[in-house]
Design an enzyme around this catalytic site. Sequence first.
Site, mmCIF file in Angstrom:
data_model
loop_
_atom_site.group_PDB
_atom_site.id
_atom_site.type_symbol
_atom_site.label_atom_id
_atom_site.label_comp_id
_atom_site.label_asym_id
_atom_site.label_seq_id
_atom_site.Cartn_x
_atom_site.Cartn_y
_atom_site.Cartn_z
ATOM 1 N N CYS A 62 13.292 11.027 6.699
ATOM 2 C CA CYS A 62 13.286 10.919 8.090
ATOM 3 C C CYS A 62 15.108 10.752 8.033
ATOM 4 O O CYS A 62 15.008 11.234 9.731
ATOM 5 C CB CYS A 62 12.863 9.142 8.349
ATOM 6 S SG CYS A 62 14.122 8.685 6.784
ATOM 7 N N GLU A 68 9.232 15.523 15.375
ATOM 8 C CA GLU A 68 9.667 16.038 14.622
ATOM 9 C C GLU A 68 9.081 16.529 13.468
ATOM 10 O O GLU A 68 7.950 16.951 13.520
ATOM 11 C CB GLU A 68 9.543 14.234 13.093
ATOM 12 C CG GLU A 68 10.506 14.540 12.021
ATOM 13 C CD GLU A 68 10.585 13.170 12.181
ATOM 14 O OE1 GLU A 68 11.153 12.189 11.035
ATOM 15 O OE2 GLU A 68 9.056 12.390 11.725
ATOM 16 N N LYS A 125 0.717 -0.854 -0.528
ATOM 17 C CA LYS A 125 -0.504 0.058 0.319
ATOM 18 C C LYS A 125 1.179 1.579 0.304
ATOM 19 O O LYS A 125 1.069 1.752 0.968
ATOM 20 C CB LYS A 125 -1.173 0.415 1.127
ATOM 21 C CG LYS A 125 -2.086 1.164 1.116
ATOM 22 C CD LYS A 125 -2.690 1.307 2.544
ATOM 23 C CE LYS A 125 -1.886 2.532 2.679
ATOM 24 N NZ LYS A 125 -1.355 3.984 2.058
ATOM 25 N N GLU A 184 10.510 2.248 10.299
ATOM 26 C CA GLU A 184 11.144 2.250 9.452
ATOM 27 C C GLU A 184 10.675 3.943 10.277
ATOM 28 O O GLU A 184 9.581 4.501 9.455
ATOM 29 C CB GLU A 184 12.141 2.688 8.565
ATOM 30 C CG GLU A 184 13.305 3.237 8.531
ATOM 31 C CD GLU A 184 12.714 4.579 8.302
ATOM 32 O OE1 GLU A 184 12.528 5.778 9.025
ATOM 33 O OE2 GLU A 184 12.698 4.588 7.020
#
Length: 484
Positions: A291, A388, A182, A257
């Site tokens: 990231c 973040e 997906k 992750e």
Amino acid sequence: MTVRTVLDDIRRRPGTGEVIPVIDPATEDQITEFTDGGAAAVDEAVARARATFESGVWRGLPGRERAKIMWRIADLIEEHADELNRLDSLNAGMPLIAAQMILPTCAEMFRYYAGWCTKTEGNAYDVQMTTGITGSAADLHAYTLKEPFGVVGLIFPWNGPIFNACAKLAPALAAGCSSVVKPAEETPLSAIVLERILAEAGVPDGVVNLVLGYGHTAGAALSAHPGVDKIAFTGSTEVGKLIVQAASGNLKKVMLELGGKSPVLIFDDADVETAVFSAAMGIFVHSGQGCVCGSRVFVQRGVYDQVVEGLAGMANTLRLGGPSEEGAVIGPLISQKQLTRVMGFVDEGKRDGVEVVTGGHRLDRRGYFVHPTVLTNVDRGMRLYQQEIFGPVVTVLPFDDEDEGVALANDTAYGLAGSVYTQNLSRAHRLAKRLEAGTITLNCQLVYDHALPFGGYKQSGWGREFGKDGIEAYLQTKTVYAQL
């Protein structure tokens, strides 16, 4: 397939849910749309994947035969490089040159893992022991088997669509798994081409199954599905926690992750010009939507003012623009939602007294462009320091000595990456051990090799991708004892 063919193909795909627009982030125009497949599409895809896994149509092939098909996939990725580059560039808003730099790694990922198809062997042992049944001594032969997990759900993000798809599919296929994939709802286009490539290369129908939809519909259904044996996800830590909860129903294994708040330490003895250039590109590239981007820069006081000035100069020099704009090296944020999030952090910081050295505003043009932003006078308790942002925003704080720098760098819930700039090699390698992160770069940033493991400490994830660790993530170990 041409770009127009892909746009028409995705529009015609069946679904039972909401119609989802696909927006060009550089212009804010709708380029196509598709219907959310939802839970129904996930059920069908899992059933197809399970049928192929149980039949052995893929996992039962000799490793050398799977390897040949994976090499063919790599060749076809290169043959279709033009449309894959243009689709990811259009869909994610990245400059075309950025897409062109990423794609060769996608092909090499399949070639690298093709080599592992014939190397997933276990170990053998001779065992002497007293049996618990007869109490007598016995000689046994024991061995371990490496077996594919089964049906795996692969969920990947919008910040590198084709790269993230290949990073998960290549080891999953090499291990012999069947999968349901997906892509992010914002960036589904290159997955359509990859689906065709897999079929043309000879991957049997039903081994890889593409599902389109929102994360909270199709993604949630895939994460919770009792017919899925493992989920591999790349994305935010917040969503990663939701996936862990959804996976608890059948205790499926989960590989994550997740986010990062990567520190960059620049010492007085560093090559400041190199450090500034690398640190600037390390946060402003792809508008900070990576990231591992170094969003927290810590500078020893002797060069602090020089580094702040240099980062601001880079922020004001790098040209922003869409894929077709000549000279553009930084694209827009992916969506209005992400723009609102990033500007929310910056505006909150302004109200709390942060100094905006440069940037801190949206560009006065169409598209979700934010000027690269350098912030100082940041309190460590601020939300923009702790969370973040995933945008072109960097905070710069001074430090006095090595211990203080390490303490600042490790003061985070994340641990994905970290960087050190110093001419002192002893210090560099000493800090590589002290920093709490899965990847450390010394006098460089944003480097990796698919033969080496990648993953995070703390809330930056579970497990490792790439290298031998990458294929091990899709294999289970079985131990067999045989009495002689």
